[in-house]
Design a protein around this motif. Structure first.
Motif, PDB file in Angstrom:
ATOM      1  N   LEU A 105      56.555 -15.868  17.176  1.00 57.42           N
ATOM      2  CA  LEU A 105      56.081 -15.476  18.480  1.00 57.42           C
ATOM      3  C   LEU A 105      56.779 -17.279  19.301  1.00 57.42           C
ATOM      4  O   LEU A 105      56.900 -16.210  20.413  1.00 57.42           O
ATOM      5  CB  LEU A 105      54.358 -15.076  18.576  1.00 57.42           C
ATOM      6  CG  LEU A 105      54.549 -14.341  18.068  1.00 57.42           C
ATOM      7  CD1 LEU A 105      52.778 -13.432  18.428  1.00 57.42           C
ATOM      8  CD2 LEU A 105      55.338 -12.581  18.405  1.00 57.42           C
ATOM      9  N   ILE A 106      56.434 -18.243  18.918  1.00 62.50           N
ATOM     10  CA  ILE A 106      56.701 -19.358  20.112  1.00 62.50           C
ATOM     11  C   ILE A 106      57.726 -19.879  20.202  1.00 62.50           C
ATOM     12  O   ILE A 106      58.280 -20.565  20.599  1.00 62.50           O
ATOM     13  CB  ILE A 106      55.680 -20.118  20.545  1.00 62.50           C
ATOM     14  CG1 ILE A 106      55.143 -20.429  18.811  1.00 62.50           C
ATOM     15  CG2 ILE A 106      54.792 -19.074  21.104  1.00 62.50           C
ATOM     16  CD1 ILE A 106      54.042 -21.993  19.865  1.00 62.50           C
ATOM     17  N   ASN A 107      59.042 -19.360  18.407  1.00 62.82           N
ATOM     18  CA  ASN A 107      59.497 -19.859  18.736  1.00 62.82           C
ATOM     19  C   ASN A 107      59.407 -21.591  18.059  1.00 62.82           C
ATOM     20  O   ASN A 107      60.918 -22.111  18.429  1.00 62.82           O
ATOM     21  CB  ASN A 107      60.716 -19.892  19.294  1.00 62.82           C
ATOM     22  CG  ASN A 107      61.821 -18.139  19.167  1.00 62.82           C
ATOM     23  OD1 ASN A 107      61.453 -17.660  18.741  1.00 62.82           O
ATOM     24  ND2 ASN A 107      62.090 -17.540  20.743  1.00 62.82           N
ATOM     25  N   GLU A 108      58.760 -21.632  17.433  1.00 60.65           N
ATOM     26  CA  GLU A 108      58.508 -23.139  16.739  1.00 60.65           C
ATOM     27  C   GLU A 108      58.591 -22.432  15.177  1.00 60.65           C
ATOM     28  O   GLU A 108      57.961 -21.929  14.565  1.00 60.65           O
ATOM     29  CB  GLU A 108      57.513 -23.755  17.202  1.00 60.65           C
ATOM     30  CG  GLU A 108      57.603 -24.052  18.650  1.00 60.65           C
ATOM     31  CD  GLU A 108      58.321 -25.039  19.579  1.00 60.65           C
ATOM     32  OE1 GLU A 108      58.659 -26.004  18.403  1.00 60.65           O
ATOM     33  OE2 GLU A 108      58.863 -25.199  20.436  1.00 60.65           O
ATOM     34  N   LYS A 109      58.177 -24.139  14.502  1.00 59.91           N
ATOM     35  CA  LYS A 109      58.504 -24.591  13.125  1.00 59.91           C
ATOM     36  C   LYS A 109      56.455 -23.720  12.952  1.00 59.91           C
ATOM     37  O   LYS A 109      55.428 -24.330  13.601  1.00 59.91           O
ATOM     38  CB  LYS A 109      58.575 -25.714  12.537  1.00 59.91           C
ATOM     39  CG  LYS A 109      59.794 -26.004  12.653  1.00 59.91           C
ATOM     40  CD  LYS A 109      60.092 -27.212  11.833  1.00 59.91           C
ATOM     41  CE  LYS A 109      61.644 -27.574  12.298  1.00 59.91           C
ATOM     42  NZ  LYS A 109      61.506 -29.646  11.703  1.00 59.91           N
ATOM     43  N   PRO A 110      55.831 -23.321  11.614  1.00 55.49           N
ATOM     44  CA  PRO A 110      54.782 -23.230  11.459  1.00 55.49           C
ATOM     45  C   PRO A 110      53.583 -24.294  11.465  1.00 55.49           C
ATOM     46  O   PRO A 110      52.900 -24.136  11.926  1.00 55.49           O
ATOM     47  CB  PRO A 110      54.230 -22.209   9.825  1.00 55.49           C
ATOM     48  CG  PRO A 110      56.661 -22.074  10.169  1.00 55.49           C
ATOM     49  CD  PRO A 110      57.349 -22.831  10.576  1.00 55.49           C
ATOM     50  N   GLN A 111      54.699 -25.774  11.219  1.00 49.55           N
ATOM     51  CA  GLN A 111      53.420 -26.334  10.975  1.00 49.55           C
ATOM     52  C   GLN A 111      53.395 -27.763  12.259  1.00 49.55           C
ATOM     53  O   GLN A 111      52.260 -27.957  12.288  1.00 49.55           O
ATOM     54  CB  GLN A 111      54.889 -28.085  10.486  1.00 49.55           C
ATOM     55  CG  GLN A 111      54.439 -29.707  10.659  1.00 49.55           C
ATOM     56  CD  GLN A 111      56.467 -30.069  10.182  1.00 49.55           C
ATOM     57  OE1 GLN A 111      56.936 -29.559   9.137  1.00 49.55           O
ATOM     58  NE2 GLN A 111      55.079 -31.572  10.059  1.00 49.55           N
TER      59      GLN A 111
END
Length: 143
Positions: A105-111
């Motif tokens: 949703l926020i366009n970042e990596k799950p990490q």
């Protein structure tokens, strides 16, 4: 051949070949120095101050180096506060999202989400504001 019909003469000027002047390295080698001594030429010798030493010319402890050595502060990066970790987890659970879904949703990596929820991340205001928008909750400051 066109010409005046007179005899052809050639100019035989003498040509002189010389060796190149010795380079600086050649002038300093042992053979050249000994030859100059034998011929009585003037020889200048200069002793280098740091010859044969493997350290910088200004290796003495300078003021800046001394300040750094005397520094005892243990500097670390800011970490995510406990309150923010809990707020992110609670808001994500309320929306019934996994960490992977929230990261999409926020366009970042799950990490990144994992690091924020575990408190290992260095807080980034842009990411926190993305989380606030995606979760619909104010995470910073007072609620």
């Amino acid at each position: 051949m066109s010409g005046t019909g007179g005899p052809i003469s050639q100019d035989w000027a003498p040509v002189t070949l010389r060796k190149k002047a010795p380079t600086a390295a050649a002038r300093k080698d042992d053979k050249a120095v000994n030859a100059a001594r034998r011929s009585g030429a003037e020889i200048e010798t200069v002793k280098k101050s740091n010859a044969g030493v493997n350290r910088a010319a200004s290796s003495g402890t300078s003021l800046n180096t001394r300040k750094l050595d005397d520094e005892t502060d243990n500097l670390t990066h800011d970490r995510v506060p406990t309150e923010l970790k809990k707020n992110i987890m609670q808001a994500r659970m309320d929306k019934k999202l996994t960490q992977a879904q929230l990261s999409q949703l926020i366009n970042e990596k799950p990490q990144i989400i994992q690091e924020y929820e575990s408190g290992k991340a260095i807080p980034n205001q842009q990411i926190i504001s993305k989380l606030e928008r995606a979760l619909g909750v104010k995470l910073r400051g007072k609620k």
